[in-house]
Design an enzyme around this catalytic site. Structure first.
Site, PDB file in Angstrom:
ATOM      1  N   GLU A   1      -5.855  74.313  62.897  1.00  0.00           N
ATOM      2  CA  GLU A   1      -6.031  73.963  64.299  1.00  0.00           C
ATOM      3  C   GLU A   1      -5.699  75.168  65.170  1.00  0.00           C
ATOM      4  O   GLU A   1      -5.156  76.171  64.685  1.00  0.00           O
ATOM      5  CB  GLU A   1      -5.110  72.801  64.685  1.00  0.00           C
ATOM      6  CG  GLU A   1      -3.628  73.112  64.510  1.00  0.00           C
ATOM      7  CD  GLU A   1      -2.735  71.898  64.674  1.00  0.00           C
ATOM      8  OE1 GLU A   1      -3.241  70.764  64.506  1.00  0.00           O
ATOM      9  OE2 GLU A   1      -1.552  72.080  64.969  1.00  0.00           O
TER      10      GLU A   1
ATOM     11  N   ARG B   1      -1.633  76.604  73.780  1.00  0.00           N
ATOM     12  CA  ARG B   1      -0.426  76.716  74.603  1.00  0.00           C
ATOM     13  C   ARG B   1       0.488  77.765  73.988  1.00  0.00           C
ATOM     14  O   ARG B   1       0.200  78.308  72.925  1.00  0.00           O
ATOM     15  CB  ARG B   1       0.316  75.375  74.647  1.00  0.00           C
ATOM     16  CG  ARG B   1       0.612  74.836  73.235  1.00  0.00           C
ATOM     17  CD  ARG B   1       1.495  73.625  73.239  1.00  0.00           C
ATOM     18  NE  ARG B   1       1.537  72.961  71.951  1.00  0.00           N
ATOM     19  CZ  ARG B   1       2.266  73.343  70.915  1.00  0.00           C
ATOM     20  NH1 ARG B   1       3.008  74.443  71.008  1.00  0.00           N
ATOM     21  NH2 ARG B   1       2.271  72.658  69.788  1.00  0.00           N
TER      22      ARG B   1
ATOM     23  N   ASN C   1      -3.507  75.709  68.645  1.00  0.00           N
ATOM     24  CA  ASN C   1      -2.642  75.143  69.682  1.00  0.00           C
ATOM     25  C   ASN C   1      -2.880  75.920  70.967  1.00  0.00           C
ATOM     26  O   ASN C   1      -2.559  77.120  71.046  1.00  0.00           O
ATOM     27  CB  ASN C   1      -1.170  75.220  69.264  1.00  0.00           C
ATOM     28  CG  ASN C   1      -0.854  74.211  68.180  1.00  0.00           C
ATOM     29  OD1 ASN C   1      -1.217  73.043  68.288  1.00  0.00           O
ATOM     30  ND2 ASN C   1      -0.197  74.647  67.130  1.00  0.00           N
TER      31      ASN C   1
END
Length: 656
Positions: free
Chosen positions: A282, A286, A284
């Site tokens: 994945e 942020r 992220n």
């Protein structure tokens, strides 16, 4: 240029962002909930505003307008990966410190992120998305993947909304639990299912993109030491990673970021298995909790880079360092008890002291005197050690943790030391399931509970005026020698404690314990008790231990920094109340009851889950300690309960 920035977060990340803002001449503005009024991010920042929730977009925008903030930094967690929030910030004419709403939507949705990776010719873990299937249709849809499976939240990460499934009969129940937890933590209950890759390393690349299409890969990290899918130890750079694998991960990260038109800091996460294969997990979208290790090895400030990129920095001309110059290791210090299956520990922090020395960094959002509540996660802070080599950084971190002191709460400090000192971690022979193998054994947990019972009785019989403790013990007072029986209830388990003094040997006292449930017996010799305020110290096998009252709980600190924190022990003289104590099932920690699984009159077996409690954003099953009939139910779904609240009563004599 930004001059006023609102931090839409709490705790250590809010404090960390505020420090960078102050250094850059930007006025930091923080928000705080009613539960956080006394925390540093609320008290130590000149401009701070109270809100009801860190998840309220409306409230945050109201504060931004009222404070005349020009930009908003979301930190991590909460609204940091919420595209609706990013969109609302932009529509309000405020600069969002992070990727665009479109990139957040793409990368924040783990299913769409997988599809994006596949379009970039990046390998992904085999998996399926769901469309509400149940029963046979659900089993049929996942059959091609093969067990074990991993259920994951589509709208977030950090181990939340994640469940392992090893057999078909557990799939539907685990799917419900994962979906419920995902909805609680991310506001989105959607989940998907992947093949569980066993024993891989977790490698991630810190990416940074700008609005001109440039992408930098700011080294990499190894985050393989995890418990319940949550990172415990992180380090940079990833040790012993083959150069060809590192180059492949950097290429994949660059492709994905460019495909997503990603502007800002983000992390691409991968699995690296024992066969040498790598799979995309994945992105992220942020700042990561573990970003300090990257900052330390590169000598950069990622928060500053986030701000500058949002202001329009061209990374191709920025001269940002991308090659590590040292090694850095971080541990997450959490208020949780390893001996109680990592039960969250709440209450007043009496002491929080991490040694200050060269190469050591401590990022925290708490001070001594603050209170840890069950409303938020258990992270107290991050301790980071940096040195020229990995071995030096590891030794520095171990040395620092051994001198770290936390009073008033149980922490995972001893567990962290166990992991760091393991042969596997030092020799880079670790994987994402290794940390689970170092959990305390059932025998170790039983012994700690028995010691807690013994120490609780000792605390009860040692008077505060310094006179002999045996003055309160009937047999010793009458005969000068003998034994007296007391009962101590620890976490719903009743211990029979025999207090024995042989030959008038004060100040030596010997405690003989046996559990009335498991029929286990432990014997301890506790000597030289000494009161220091609310704390009672004593010697055990030549080592100084102590027991301390802390609000509605007691704390037992044992050798190696072990801290065991049960609810307040219930002490009785003789056998009165012993049978009642065995029938009560308590909450054991404060929180919200999500689900009650049984009804009045039901027959239950030992280990059956009676209810599910949410505390510190995690679900905790409440299991029956015995076989019997449910004769009283005080638990209600949706109710908020205190620790030690009686939820059920079970009659073992009425079992079928």
């Amino acid at each position: 240029m930004i001059t006023r920035l609102l931090i839409a977060n709490r705790g250590e990340i809010a404090c960390r962002i505020a420090r960078t803002c102050t250094r850059l001449g930007i006025t930091p503005i923080t928000i705080y909930s009613p539960h956080d009024r006394n925390l540093p991010h609320a008290k130590d920042v000149k401009e701070s505003y109270e809100v009801e929730s860190y998840l309220s977009i409306e409230e945050i925008l109201r504060v931004a307008k009222e404070s005349e903030a020009e930009a908003i930094h979301p930190g991590y967690g909460f609204l940091s990966e919420n595209s609706a929030f990013a969109q609302a910030v932009q529509e309000a004419g405020i600069l969002f410190i992070g990727p665009s709403p479109g990139a957040i939507t793409l990368m924040g949705d783990k299913v769409r992120a997988r599809e994006c990776a596949e379009m970039c010719e990046v390998a992904v873990v085999p998996g399926v998305t769901l469309s509400g299937e149940t029963g046979g249709a659900l089993l049929e849809k996942v059959e091609f993947i093969g067990y074990p499976l991993l259920i994951k939240a589509a709208g977030g990460g950090g181990g939340r909304g994640m469940r392992k499934v090893y057999a078909p009969d557990a799939l539907e129940e685990q799917l419900k639990a994962a979906s419920r937890e995902a909805g609680t933590f991310f506001g989105k209950a959607e989940v998907f299912i992947e093949k569980l890759i066993e024993y891989p390393r977790h490698i991630e690349v810190q990416g940074l993109g700008d609005q001109y299409g440039n992408v930098l890969c700011l080294s990499d990290r190894d985050c393989s030491m995890q418990r319940s899918h949550q990172k415990v130890i992180e380090e940079a750079p990833a040790p012993e990673l083959p150069s060809e694998i590192r180059e492949k991960l950097y290429q994949w990260t660059t492709r994905i970021f460019q495909k997503a038109q990603y502007c800002g800091a983000g992390t691409a996460e991968f699995l690296y298995d024992r066969k040498g294969d790598v799979y995309f997990l994945e992105v992220n979208s942020r700042l990561q909790v573990e970003h300090p290790v990257t900052e330390e090895v590169l000598g950069v400030d990622l928060v500053e880079l986030q701000i500058r990129v949002a202001e329009g920095l061209d990374l191709s001309k920025a001269g940002v360092r991308t090659s590590p110059r040292s090694a850095s290791i971080e541990v997450r210090l959490c208020a949780e008890d390893p001996a109680l299956h990592f039960k969250p520990s709440t209450g007043l922090i009496h002491e929080l002291d991490v040694p200050s020395r060269r190469g050591v960094r401590f990022d925290t959002g708490f001070d001594a005197g603050n209170r840890v509540t069950h409303y938020y996660d258990s992270l107290l802070g991050k301790i980071i050690a940096t040195a020229p080599t990995r071995d030096e950084a590891l030794n520095l971190l171990i040395h620092t943790l051994k001198e770290t002191k936390v009073g008033g709460l149980s922490t995972n400090l001893p567990y962290l030391l166990t992991l760091l000192e393991s042969r596997e971690f030092r020799e880079v022979d670790h994987h994402v399931q290794l940390a689970e193998t170092f959990l305390p054994s059932a025998k170790e947990v039983a012994k700690q509970r028995a010691l807690m019972a013994s120490a609780a009785v000792l605390e009860a019989v040692v008077p505060s005026d310094g006179s002999s403790p045996w003055s309160s013990l009937v047999l010793f007072r009458n005969a000068g020698v003998g034994e007296e029986k007391r009962f101590a209830e620890i976490e719903g388990e009743l211990f029979e404690v025999h207090v024995r003094c042989e030959g008038g040997c004060y100040p030596i006292r010997t405690f003989h314990l046996k559990s009335l449930k498991e029929k286990e017996e432990f014997e301890f010799c506790l000597t030289r008790p000494k009161r220091e305020g609310q704390k009672l110290s004593f010697l055990l096998d030549g080592h100084t231990e102590w027991i301390e009252k802390s609000g509605e709980s007691w704390i037992l600190s044992s050798r190696g920094g072990f801290s065991y924190r049960p609810s307040r022990p219930i002490l009785t003289r003789g056998g009165d109340g012993a049978s009642d104590a065995q029938t009560r099932v308590k909450a054991n920690l404060p929180g919200k009851i999500l689900e009650v699984k049984i009804s009045l009159g039901d027959t239950v077996r030992k280990g059956d889950v009676l209810a599910v409690l949410e505390s510190m954003k995690m679900e905790h099953p409440i299991a029956s300690p015995m076989e019997g009939k449910v004769v009283a139910v005080s638990a209600n779904a949706g109710a908020v309960v205190e620790g030690s609240a009686i939820l059920f009563e079970i009659d073992p004599k009425a079992a079928d």
